[in-house]
Scaffold this motif. Structure first.
Motif, PDB file in Angstrom:
ATOM      1  N   ALA A  37       0.875  -1.336   0.173  1.00 23.60           N
ATOM      2  CA  ALA A  37       0.022  -0.004   0.133  1.00 23.60           C
ATOM      3  C   ALA A  37       0.794   1.313   0.161  1.00 23.60           C
ATOM      4  O   ALA A  37       0.503   2.159  -0.663  1.00 23.60           O
ATOM      5  CB  ALA A  37      -0.873  -0.089   0.999  1.00 23.60           C
ATOM      6  N   SER A  89      -4.102  -2.944  -2.490  1.00 24.30           N
ATOM      7  CA  SER A  89      -3.213  -1.709  -2.175  1.00 24.30           C
ATOM      8  C   SER A  89      -3.711  -0.931  -2.841  1.00 24.30           C
ATOM      9  O   SER A  89      -3.511   0.520  -2.648  1.00 24.30           O
ATOM     10  CB  SER A  89      -1.577  -2.211  -2.175  1.00 24.30           C
ATOM     11  OG  SER A  89      -1.479  -2.684  -3.541  1.00 24.30           O
ATOM     12  N   LEU A  92      -6.581   1.110  -1.125  1.00 22.50           N
ATOM     13  CA  LEU A  92      -6.268   1.650   0.081  1.00 22.50           C
ATOM     14  C   LEU A  92      -5.258   2.748  -0.324  1.00 22.50           C
ATOM     15  O   LEU A  92      -5.783   3.807   0.136  1.00 22.50           O
ATOM     16  CB  LEU A  92      -5.120   0.700   0.992  1.00 22.50           C
ATOM     17  CG  LEU A  92      -4.901   1.447   2.382  1.00 22.50           C
ATOM     18  CD1 LEU A  92      -5.791   1.980   3.156  1.00 22.50           C
ATOM     19  CD2 LEU A  92      -3.907   0.396   3.011  1.00 22.50           C
ATOM     20  N   GLN A  95      -7.465   5.948  -1.010  1.00 26.02           N
ATOM     21  CA  GLN A  95      -8.220   6.675  -0.066  1.00 26.02           C
ATOM     22  C   GLN A  95      -7.465   8.003   0.303  1.00 26.02           C
ATOM     23  O   GLN A  95      -6.434   8.505  -0.181  1.00 26.02           O
ATOM     24  CB  GLN A  95      -8.103   5.766   1.351  1.00 26.02           C
ATOM     25  CG  GLN A  95      -8.890   4.655   1.179  1.00 26.02           C
ATOM     26  CD  GLN A  95     -10.255   4.467   0.632  1.00 26.02           C
ATOM     27  OE1 GLN A  95     -11.192   5.241   0.940  1.00 26.02           O
ATOM     28  NE2 GLN A  95     -10.563   3.740  -0.637  1.00 26.02           N
ATOM     29  N   THR A  99      -6.209   8.276   5.933  1.00 23.11           N
ATOM     30  CA  THR A  99      -6.646   6.854   5.920  1.00 23.11           C
ATOM     31  C   THR A  99      -5.125   5.860   5.329  1.00 23.11           C
ATOM     32  O   THR A  99      -4.915   4.767   5.993  1.00 23.11           O
ATOM     33  CB  THR A  99      -7.651   6.651   5.104  1.00 23.11           C
ATOM     34  OG1 THR A  99      -8.702   7.432   5.748  1.00 23.11           O
ATOM     35  CG2 THR A  99      -8.225   5.317   5.043  1.00 23.11           C
ATOM     36  N   TRP A 100      -4.800   6.124   4.176  1.00 25.80           N
ATOM     37  CA  TRP A 100      -3.690   5.460   3.295  1.00 25.80           C
ATOM     38  C   TRP A 100      -2.595   5.329   4.620  1.00 25.80           C
ATOM     39  O   TRP A 100      -2.084   4.162   4.597  1.00 25.80           O
ATOM     40  CB  TRP A 100      -3.413   6.253   2.147  1.00 25.80           C
ATOM     41  CG  TRP A 100      -2.054   5.640   1.488  1.00 25.80           C
ATOM     42  CD1 TRP A 100      -1.821   4.390   1.071  1.00 25.80           C
ATOM     43  CD2 TRP A 100      -1.016   6.441   1.410  1.00 25.80           C
ATOM     44  NE1 TRP A 100      -0.721   4.326   0.445  1.00 25.80           N
ATOM     45  CE2 TRP A 100       0.008   5.812   0.797  1.00 25.80           C
ATOM     46  CE3 TRP A 100      -0.443   7.810   1.662  1.00 25.80           C
ATOM     47  CZ2 TRP A 100       1.271   6.112   0.472  1.00 25.80           C
ATOM     48  CZ3 TRP A 100       0.830   8.038   1.318  1.00 25.80           C
ATOM     49  CH2 TRP A 100       1.533   7.357   0.477  1.00 25.80           C
ATOM     50  N   SER A 104      -1.855   1.880   6.780  1.00 23.45           N
ATOM     51  CA  SER A 104      -0.632   1.260   6.196  1.00 23.45           C
ATOM     52  C   SER A 104       0.386   0.910   7.218  1.00 23.45           C
ATOM     53  O   SER A 104       0.902  -0.013   7.591  1.00 23.45           O
ATOM     54  CB  SER A 104      -0.142   2.034   5.060  1.00 23.45           C
ATOM     55  OG  SER A 104      -0.920   2.051   3.814  1.00 23.45           O
TER      56      SER A 104
END
Length: 173
Positions: A37, A89, A92, A95, A99-100, A104
């Motif tokens: 991610a 990934s 994610l 986002q 958030t990412w 992660s």
């Protein structure tokens, strides 16, 4: 000794305690997904391509080439894992930055805590402390162990166990 047996035996020598291996079934996927991610940005999405190009995609292609060079059947397993990893990934990474990064980095930290718990049982340091290649062998080791548990790749399992012995549960001193 072929490349798969050599790589897996080298890594397996640090992972003979079944509890340690069990923690790797949780910790390594968390770390793997976290790194995937994190390297899924930046994303280049040309109009003419159905999927975006990111450092994750390039790393995934290179890793799959390596895994196929080790062992054809494990290469196919890792290709399937890589496709699922790319999808997770990329989602994610799409986002918000908070958030990412939060998810992660959280997965990365939790994954390493779980790994070190496993190595407490093993009473041995992680393999990558002695050989950095352990970081790319770890995921294929987990895939191989999953195959072994499902009764697959018996010849490979026997070859690895001839080199490093069977898995056990070691008593704490």
């Amino acid at each position: 000794m072929n490349a798969a047996v050599r790589a897996l035996s080298s890594y397996a020598a640090y992972h003979r305690d079944k509890r340690n291996i069990l923690t790797h079934f949780i910790g390594i996927p968390l770390i793997w997904l976290a790194i995937a991610a994190l390297i899924s940005r930046p994303l280049w999405q040309p109009d003419w391509l159905p999927l975006g190009i990111s450092p994750m995609l390039v790393a995934g292609i290179l890793l799959c080439r390596y895994y196929f060079s080790l062992h054809r059947d494990l290469g196919w397993v890792m290709l399937a894992v890589m496709v699922l990893t790319y999808l997770f990934s990329a989602n994610l990474a799409a986002q918000s930055t908070g958030t990412w990064l939060g998810v992660s980095l959280g997965m990365f930290a939790v994954g390493w805590v779980i790994q070190f718990i496993g190595h407490y049982y093993e009473q041995r340091k992680p393999a990558f402390f002695d050989d950095i290649r352990g970081l790319i062998i770890g995921p294929v080791f987990v895939a191989a162990e999953a195959c072994f548990l499902l009764g697959r790749l018996k010849t490979l399992q026997q070859a690895v166990e001839r080199e490093v012995g069977p898995t056990v549960i070691k008593p704490r001193p």
